[in-house]
Every structure is written in structure tokens, then in C-alpha cells.
Write a protein that holds these residues in place. Structure first.
Motif, short mmCIF file in Angstrom:
data_model
loop_
_atom_site.label_atom_id
_atom_site.label_comp_id
_atom_site.label_asym_id
_atom_site.label_seq_id
_atom_site.Cartn_x
_atom_site.Cartn_y
_atom_site.Cartn_z
N GLN A 28 -11.77 46.02 -34.79
CA GLN A 28 -10.35 45.62 -34.89
C GLN A 28 -9.65 45.62 -33.53
OE1 GLN A 28 -11.89 47.96 -36.69
NE2 GLN A 28 -11.13 48.06 -38.81
N MET A 72 -6.02 40.37 -32.55
CA MET A 72 -5.87 41.49 -33.49
C MET A 72 -6.38 41.10 -34.87
SD MET A 72 -2.09 43.09 -32.71
CE MET A 72 -1.85 44.39 -31.50
N ASP A 73 -6.70 42.10 -35.65
CA ASP A 73 -6.98 41.87 -37.06
C ASP A 73 -5.62 41.71 -37.75
OD1 ASP A 73 -7.36 42.10 -39.81
OD2 ASP A 73 -8.97 43.58 -39.62
N ALA A 76 -4.77 44.54 -40.21
CA ALA A 76 -4.82 45.93 -39.74
C ALA A 76 -3.48 46.31 -39.12
CB ALA A 76 -5.95 46.11 -38.74
N TYR A 78 -1.31 48.47 -36.20
CA TYR A 78 -1.47 48.94 -34.83
C TYR A 78 -0.19 49.60 -34.35
CZ TYR A 78 -5.40 45.61 -34.74
OH TYR A 78 -6.55 44.91 -35.01
N ARG A 124 1.55 45.39 -38.64
CA ARG A 124 0.29 44.66 -38.80
C ARG A 124 0.05 43.72 -37.62
NH1 ARG A 124 -1.77 45.69 -43.68
NH2 ARG A 124 -0.37 46.35 -45.35
N GLY A 125 -1.22 43.44 -37.40
CA GLY A 125 -1.58 42.56 -36.31
C GLY A 125 -0.89 41.21 -36.38
N LEU A 167 -5.27 51.31 -32.96
CA LEU A 167 -5.49 50.98 -34.36
C LEU A 167 -5.09 52.17 -35.23
CD1 LEU A 167 -6.82 49.13 -36.58
CD2 LEU A 167 -8.95 50.37 -36.09
N ASP A 169 -5.60 54.45 -38.05
CA ASP A 169 -6.74 54.89 -38.87
C ASP A 169 -6.30 56.12 -39.64
OD1 ASP A 169 -9.12 55.65 -39.97
OD2 ASP A 169 -10.29 55.54 -38.11
N ASN A 181 -10.77 53.48 -31.19
CA ASN A 181 -9.69 52.80 -31.90
C ASN A 181 -8.53 52.37 -31.02
OD1 ASN A 181 -11.12 53.12 -34.26
ND2 ASN A 181 -9.98 54.92 -34.95
#
Length: 225
Positions: A28, A72-73, A76, A78, A124-125, A167, A169, A181
Motif C-alpha cells: 500500500q 496510494m491504495d 486504504a 493514510y 483514504r488514499g 499507512l 494499520d 507501513n
């Protein structure tokens, strides 16, 4: 907020910001790319020797640190944050007769290391990538007792701003993979000397000419700047 507080603690401890590329990054973050916005303007300042004002109350940066992020994802989440590291262990002074910065001795004792979280974090990305990301609320101070969360810097020292993309997590054992990450980005064009008053008059002129909030200082006669 649990994640942010945990990340803040990790930053204070020097984690997860290990040296870059010490191991494989999470997918990610592995493909993330960051482009510095208003690059030409930063380059103009860099060629003159960028100076940033620090005050007791805190002063915003100009040029503003702005970036465009890709890779970026989209789904996901960040966190984006910045810190400022000394370029070296020296203190500087400005020599007006030669219009240049000279080493004045060893640097002062390190000030409290702080990070500035982008207020939209976490996001989010897809949100980060859809528009320019601006750190326009970030302020620089020379007040060692600052309790406003501003970035504390020593005047007459040189600094390198850094952007960290982390990221989110939420796994319980996320600290075990924290080093995978995140990714860190820095641009040499954004280095600057912290000052309480501009030393190079050409920096003053360029800031007045290019800062929309300084239009009250402009005049058609450049000799009066």
C-alpha cells in the motif's frame, strides 16, 4: 484517535521512521510517489538561500509546503505528517558585505522534536490523491515552551522539511510491521534557514512579489522594497 496517539508516541520514540529502504515496504506504500507543487517558486528561493521566519507566536511558511500524491491504495487509510530535521550541526550568520551565509560555530542544543499532522488525517488514499495536499496550517516557532503544537526551530540554523506517509494499520500487532507501513519524502529545494528577521533583501523582495498575502507591501518601485 487511538491510532494517531499511538503514532505520535512512536514518532517521539523515533519510530516508525527508520532509515528509508531498510526493508521491503508494504504494497500500500511501495508505489507512492510525491511531487512538490510550485516547484519553480521553491527553486527561485533556493537559489537565493531560502529563509523562513520563526516567531514566538508561530509563523506560517511561505512558500507553503504543497504536494501532489499518486500511487496510494484508494481504499486504504493514510496519515500524513511533517517533521523538520537539521541539515547539519552548525549555526550560521549572514554576511551582508558578501550577501552570503557563513558558518558561525557549532549549532545550539537540539530543540524538542515535533511532528505536524495534516488536519485531514487519517483519510483514504482516494481523498489524498484527488487534489493538492497543502500544509498551510503548519507554523514555525522559536519558543521552546510553545504549547500550541507548533514546530520548534532554532534561529540561524538550517532545516530540511520531510513528509511522511503512514499507512493506517489497526491490527493489534501493527507495531511489528510499522517499519514497512510508511514512506518518507524530502526535497532539497525546500531547505531553509530559520530567522527572526529576513537577512537577504532579495528574499524579502521575492516573498513580497510572490506571496498573495503580502500584496499590501508591494509597490511599483522595486527600489523602495
Amino acid at each position: 484517535m487511538g491510532f494517531l496517539s499511538k503514532l505520535t508516541q512512536a514518532c517521539t520514540m523515533g519510530l516508525p521512521f527508520l532509515p528509508e529502504d531498510t526493508c521491503a515496504k508494504a504494497p500500500q506504500v511501495a508505489g507512492i510517489k510525491v511531487q512538490l507543487e510550485t516547484f519553480e517558486l521553491w527553486q527561485q528561493f533556493d537559489q537565493l538561500g531560502t529563509e523562513m521566519i520563526v516567531t514566538k507566536a508561530g509563523r506560517r511558511m511561505f512558500p507553503t509546503f504543497q504536494v501532489h500524491i499518486t500511487g496510494m491504495d484508494p481504499a486504504a487509510e493514510y496519515v500524513l505528517l511533517m517533521d523538520f530535521i537539521p541539515v547539519d550541526d552548525k549555526r550560521y550568520r549572514y554576511a551582508f558585505h558578501s550577501s552570503s551565509w557563513l558558518v558561525a560555530g557549532r549549532g545550539d542544543a537540539a530543540v524538542p522534536g515535533r511532528v505536524h499532522f495534516h488536519p485531514d488525517s487519517p483519510a483514504r488514499g482516494a481523498q489524498w490523491m484527488k487534489q493538492t495536499v497543502s500544509f498551510d496550517r503548519l507554523k514555525l516557532t522559536n519558543n521552546l515552551l510553545d504549547d500550541n503544537g507548533h514546530i520548534i526551530l532554532n534561529s540561524m540554523h538550517r532545516y530540511q522539511p520531510r513528509l511522511h506517509v503512514v499507512l493506517v494499520d489497526q491490527r493489534k500487532d501493527s507495531q511489528l510491521t510499522a517499519h514497512r507501513n510508511f514512506c518518507t519524502f524530502s526535497f532539497t529545494e525546500t531547505r531553509f534557514t530559520a530567522v527572526t528577521a529576513y537577512q537577504n533583501h532579495r528574499i524579502t523582495q521575492l516573498k513580497i512579489a510572490s506571496n498573495p498575502f503580502a500584496k499590501g507591501f508591494r509597490t511599483t518601485d522595486s527600489d523602495t522594497w
